[in-house]
Design a protein around this motif. Structure first.
Motif, PDB file in Angstrom:
ATOM      1  N   PRO A  54      -1.803  14.947  22.111  1.00 43.35           N
ATOM      2  CA  PRO A  54      -0.956  14.491  23.225  1.00 43.35           C
ATOM      3  C   PRO A  54      -0.067  13.287  22.896  1.00 43.35           C
ATOM      4  N   ASP A  55      -0.414  12.513  21.855  1.00 44.68           N
ATOM      5  CA  ASP A  55       0.406  11.360  21.471  1.00 44.68           C
ATOM      6  C   ASP A  55       1.470  11.721  20.438  1.00 44.68           C
ATOM      7  N   ILE A  56       1.709  13.015  20.242  1.00 44.59           N
ATOM      8  CA  ILE A  56       2.573  13.437  19.148  1.00 44.59           C
ATOM      9  C   ILE A  56       4.006  12.917  19.296  1.00 44.59           C
ATOM     10  N   GLY A  72       0.792  -1.213   0.000  1.00 44.42           N
ATOM     11  CA  GLY A  72       0.000   0.000   0.000  1.00 44.42           C
ATOM     12  C   GLY A  72       0.828   1.269   0.000  1.00 44.42           C
ATOM     13  N   CYS A  73       0.318   2.282  -0.713  1.00 41.87           N
ATOM     14  CA  CYS A  73       0.898   3.627  -0.666  1.00 41.87           C
ATOM     15  C   CYS A  73      -0.058   4.463   0.172  1.00 41.87           C
ATOM     16  N   ASN A  74       0.195   4.522   1.452  1.00 40.44           N
ATOM     17  CA  ASN A  74      -0.764   5.108   2.378  1.00 40.44           C
ATOM     18  C   ASN A  74      -0.135   6.246   3.169  1.00 40.44           C
ATOM     19  N   SER A  75      -0.993   7.119   3.662  1.00 38.33           N
ATOM     20  CA  SER A  75      -0.533   8.270   4.417  1.00 38.33           C
ATOM     21  C   SER A  75      -1.314   8.372   5.716  1.00 38.33           C
ATOM     22  N   VAL A  76      -0.604   8.678   6.779  1.00 39.88           N
ATOM     23  CA  VAL A  76      -1.259   8.879   8.068  1.00 39.88           C
ATOM     24  C   VAL A  76      -0.787  10.211   8.648  1.00 39.88           C
ATOM     25  N   THR A  77      -1.746  10.979   9.157  1.00 46.45           N
ATOM     26  CA  THR A  77      -1.462  12.318   9.673  1.00 46.45           C
ATOM     27  C   THR A  77      -1.894  12.417  11.133  1.00 46.45           C
ATOM     28  N   LEU A  78      -1.112  13.146  11.906  1.00 45.18           N
ATOM     29  CA  LEU A  78      -1.489  13.451  13.281  1.00 45.18           C
ATOM     30  C   LEU A  78      -1.208  14.935  13.526  1.00 45.18           C
ATOM     31  N   SER A  79      -2.106  15.568  14.234  1.00 49.83           N
ATOM     32  CA  SER A  79      -1.964  16.995  14.511  1.00 49.83           C
ATOM     33  C   SER A  79      -0.819  17.251  15.487  1.00 49.83           C
ATOM     34  N   ILE A  80      -0.133  18.375  15.280  1.00 54.70           N
ATOM     35  CA  ILE A  80       1.002  18.761  16.126  1.00 54.70           C
ATOM     36  C   ILE A  80       0.592  18.968  17.578  1.00 54.70           C
ATOM     37  N   ASP A  81      -0.713  19.217  17.829  1.00 53.58           N
ATOM     38  CA  ASP A  81      -1.140  19.472  19.213  1.00 53.58           C
ATOM     39  C   ASP A  81      -1.775  18.248  19.874  1.00 53.58           C
ATOM     40  N   ILE A 103       2.992  15.137   9.935  1.00 54.12           N
ATOM     41  CA  ILE A 103       2.444  15.901  11.051  1.00 54.12           C
ATOM     42  C   ILE A 103       1.800  17.154  10.485  1.00 54.12           C
ATOM     43  N   SER A 104       0.541  17.378  10.838  1.00 57.01           N
ATOM     44  CA  SER A 104      -0.148  18.571  10.367  1.00 57.01           C
ATOM     45  C   SER A 104       0.137  19.718  11.329  1.00 57.01           C
ATOM     46  N   VAL A 105       0.656  20.799  10.768  1.00 60.66           N
ATOM     47  CA  VAL A 105       0.994  21.967  11.577  1.00 60.66           C
ATOM     48  C   VAL A 105       0.213  23.180  11.063  1.00 60.66           C
ATOM     49  N   THR A 106      -0.003  24.111  11.934  1.00 62.83           N
ATOM     50  CA  THR A 106      -0.787  25.307  11.614  1.00 62.83           C
ATOM     51  C   THR A 106       0.106  26.544  11.614  1.00 62.83           C
ATOM     52  N   ASP A 107      -0.427  27.630  11.079  1.00 60.82           N
ATOM     53  CA  ASP A 107       0.283  28.902  11.137  1.00 60.82           C
ATOM     54  C   ASP A 107       0.553  29.288  12.595  1.00 60.82           C
ATOM     55  N   ASN A 108      -0.398  28.953  13.466  1.00 63.68           N
ATOM     56  CA  ASN A 108      -0.267  29.300  14.879  1.00 63.68           C
ATOM     57  C   ASN A 108       0.948  28.623  15.503  1.00 63.68           C
ATOM     58  N   PHE A 109       1.117  27.331  15.198  1.00 60.20           N
ATOM     59  CA  PHE A 109       2.285  26.631  15.745  1.00 60.20           C
ATOM     60  C   PHE A 109       3.575  27.244  15.205  1.00 60.20           C
ATOM     61  N   MET A 110       3.614  27.527  13.902  1.00 55.72           N
ATOM     62  CA  MET A 110       4.839  28.071  13.307  1.00 55.72           C
ATOM     63  C   MET A 110       5.155  29.447  13.897  1.00 55.72           C
ATOM     64  N   ILE A 118       5.896  10.714  16.446  1.00 55.14           N
ATOM     65  CA  ILE A 118       7.141  11.123  15.796  1.00 55.14           C
ATOM     66  C   ILE A 118       8.148   9.987  15.774  1.00 55.14           C
ATOM     67  N   ASN A 119       8.175   9.212  16.839  1.00 57.98           N
ATOM     68  CA  ASN A 119       9.172   8.148  16.967  1.00 57.98           C
ATOM     69  C   ASN A 119       8.718   6.796  16.418  1.00 57.98           C
ATOM     70  N   LEU A 120       7.550   6.768  15.768  1.00 60.89           N
ATOM     71  CA  LEU A 120       7.026   5.486  15.296  1.00 60.89           C
ATOM     72  C   LEU A 120       7.991   4.752  14.379  1.00 60.89           C
ATOM     73  N   LYS A 121       8.753   5.472  13.589  1.00 56.04           N
ATOM     74  CA  LYS A 121       9.630   4.827  12.613  1.00 56.04           C
ATOM     75  C   LYS A 121      11.084   4.742  13.059  1.00 56.04           C
ATOM     76  N   LYS A 122      11.284   4.802  14.371  1.00 52.40           N
ATOM     77  CA  LYS A 122      12.641   4.549  14.864  1.00 52.40           C
ATOM     78  C   LYS A 122      13.065   3.133  14.539  1.00 52.40           C
ATOM     79  N   ASP A 123      12.091   2.223  14.544  1.00 53.01           N
ATOM     80  CA  ASP A 123      12.331   0.855  14.103  1.00 53.01           C
ATOM     81  C   ASP A 123      12.117   0.818  12.586  1.00 53.01           C
ATOM     82  N   PRO A 124      13.182   0.604  11.783  1.00 49.08           N
ATOM     83  CA  PRO A 124      13.057   0.690  10.319  1.00 49.08           C
ATOM     84  C   PRO A 124      12.242  -0.429   9.698  1.00 49.08           C
TER      85      PRO A 124
END
Length: 597
Positions: free
Chosen positions: A184-186, A173-182, A206-213, A190-196
């Motif tokens: 609590p499990d962020i 599969g060519c799939n995409s998963v997104t999680l918001s920067i805010d 990671i979806s980020v907003t103008d507010n976060f930037m 982020i570290n999900l792919k530490k195991d290759p």
């Protein structure tokens, strides 16, 4: 009937293109023998897509439409996304490549979503998920304290399910998963792919907003919020979390960033909903249950030559775009959808995505270095032309076929401009399509003049850029020794007797500064309805600071998302230079010498 693929094949397809078609796309009988050639495949697809014309005109000359669709595919001028090549003319015509499924915070709905996802996946579709609504790890469930598994654990379940079902029976599969920067499990995300070895069929963003930037620029703390309650779960330093994202992207290429506010500034139907989920390799943002048909124009075929030399053939582009847009719009009407919700949402907006491939090859043919202002201007000019003609074609289709049903809620209603499709253009990565067409992928620079391509089941294909071979033969520097040095990773600029102008034209992905990667992506994005799939490639020696600079630059340049990859940061890459290629080069050279004897 068993067919001889070599004897009956379209002659413009390269040996590697034929190999990929044979392994992934051409039909076989119960004894695993080929029953289809590339010509038959293109004819099957053209006939199926042309059949939709009868819905709008019972007197249409279907043969003429079919012939037009067949011609542009057989000439490798335009190719639709992989599911269309696989499924058109079958008993399950799932033709779209991009799907978005909402993931609600309910166990029953989660597994209903997973059931639909597997149905899409088995027929070749790519999926986009946003897990930002899932309650954080350790949250209460039905008054039972601390039992929620959280977003990261759920992502692993989805990844295992979709990995088990190879897309269309022929690819992962060519799939995409997104999680918001805010969320609590962020940190865990982020570290999900530490195991290759995990999540190899998912691209994490990671979806980020103008507010976060803005908080990041000022070095301020940022609030993580529980999506179930809206309450602040924790206050964190924005720089700390950004640096962690950068560090993991440096280590593995994931996660990328998605700039949600920028995406929604260009939402064609803002009154219908907020775009917060991307698909596949980040090229398409869709609303819940929407899907999209994609296709790509081969820019290497859009060159003409006169007394002054090669130039971009804009007349050919303007003639091709209407055929491609009509093809993609037709496909929506004969498409099979795994659920009634997908059928309804897709036809409500009729989003399609026409893009390009072979951009780097076009530049080489024009003698333009990829990392140059001329390349940026070419990108703008080409995509502006494609986008304008695509919109004009969609406008004309709306006159004869009607607007997309959600048009009254769209930005086009405000402009009093009717459209058949809510969006028309997208730049997709064109992984296998570019191999079939024998050109560079999407808008990426060439990886190397010669390299090894790892494909399904571990087979390795030797790739020698045809324009590189042609040009170096002309200059009298082509030979086995040159190829052997390049396949081991030697830079063209480090090889004696290579003319400087060749070194500039055949600049590779890792030799191009990150700034030029972003400039090219930005140039295409200015004239693309949806997003642009592109990877900023870094050499292995790149630093985390280099990654950080590109992330910031991407945001400041108004990109909708950004993905990076540092060479050799993963154990297995689809493209590589290595000693494994020496035997393939020597075999190829021996065959060439034998043909001369």
């Amino acid at each position: 009937m068993v067919l001889d693929i070599v004897a009956t094949d379209n002659k413009c397809i390269s040996p590697n293109g034929l190999r990929v078609l044979e392994k992934r796309y051409l039909r076989r009988n119960g004894d695993n023998q080929l029953t289809e050639t590339p010509e038959y495949l293109f004819r099957r697809v053209a006939k199926s897509i042309a059949s939709a014309e009868q819905i709008y005109d019972s007197n249409i000359d279907l043969n003429a439409v079919e012939e037009e669709f067949f011609r542009v595919m057989a000439n490798l001028e335009f190719l639709p996304n992989s599911p269309a090549l696989l499924n058109a003319g079958s008993n399950c015509e799932q033709l779209s490549s991009c799907f978005v499924l909402p993931v609600p915070d309910s166990l029953e709905e989660i597994f209903n979503c997973l059931k639909t996802a597997t149905a899409i996946c088995k027929n070749g579709g790519g999926l986009g998920f946003n897990f930002s609504n899932i309650r954080p790890k350790g949250s209460p469930v039905n008054s039972r304290v601390g039992v929620a598994g959280g977003a990261a654990a759920l992502i692993n379940i989805f990844a295992q399910a979709t990995d088990y079902i190879r897309q269309g029976g022929i690819r992962c599969g060519c799939n995409s998963v997104t999680l918001s920067i805010d969320h609590p499990d962020i940190f865990e995300f982020i570290n999900l792919k530490k195991d290759p070895t995990v999540l190899n069929n998912f691209q994490n963003s990671i979806s980020v907003t103008d507010n976060f930037m803005a908080h990041l620029k000022r070095g301020e703390n940022y609030a993580l919020r529980n999506p179930s309650t809206g309450e602040m779960a924790k206050s964190i330093n924005s720089s700390d979390i950004f640096n962690l994202i950068v560090s993991q992207a440096w280590s593995s290429g994931d996660p990328g960033l998605v700039f949600l506010d920028q995406i929604n500034r260009y939402n064609p139907v803002p009154d219908l909903g907020y775009l917060d989920t991307i698909t596949g390799c980040g090229e398409q943002a869709l609303l819940p249950f929407e899907s999209s048909m994609l296709g790509s124009i081969n820019l290497a075929k859009m060159i003409s030559t006169d007394r002054t030399g090669p130039k971009i053939d804009y007349a050919k582009i303007r003639n091709l775009v209407p055929v491609a847009i009509r093809f993609l719009d037709n496909a929506i009407d004969i498409n099979y959808f795994a659920s009634s919700e997908i059928d309804l949402a897709t036809k409500l907006t009729r989003k399609i995505g026409l893009g390009v491939m072979g951009f780097a090859d076009m530049l080489i043919m024009l003698g333009i270095p990829y990392n140059s202002a001329a390349a940026v201007e070419a990108a703008k000019s080409i995509m502006k032309c494609i986008n304008e003609v695509a919109h004009d074609t969609s406008h004309k289709l709306a006159k004869s076929r009607g607007t997309f049903p959600a048009w009254p809620l769209s930005i086009y209603k405000q402009r009093e401009f009717i459209m058949r499709n809510a969006s028309c253009t997208t730049i997709a990565p064109t992984g296998t399509l570019s191999i079939i067409a024998g050109v560079s992928s999407g808008i990426e620079p060439i990886f190397a003049p010669t390299f090894i391509r790892n494909i399904l089941d571990g087979e390795k294909l030797l790739e020698i850029n045809p324009y590189f071979e042609e040009t170096t033969r002309k200059y009298g520097v082509y030979g086995k020794d040159l190829l052997e040095q390049l396949i081991l990773g030697t830079k063209l600029s480090d090889i004696p007797n290579i003319p400087v102008d060749l070194q500039k034209i055949f600049v590779t992905a890792h030799q191009i500064s990150p700034e030029w990667h972003v400039e090219i992506q930005s140039a295409f994005q200015q004239f693309t309805d949806n997003a642009v799939s592109k990877t900023v490639n870094f050499p292995n020696t790149a630093t985390k600071e280099d990654i950080s600079k590109v992330f910031i630059m991407a945001f400041e340049r108004g990109l909708k998302g950004i993905t990076v990859y540092r060479d050799q940061s993963r154990a297995l890459q689809p493209l590589c230079s290595s000693e494994l290629g020496l035997d393939l080069i020597r075999k190829r050279w021996a065959e060439e010498m034998e043909s001369y004897s």
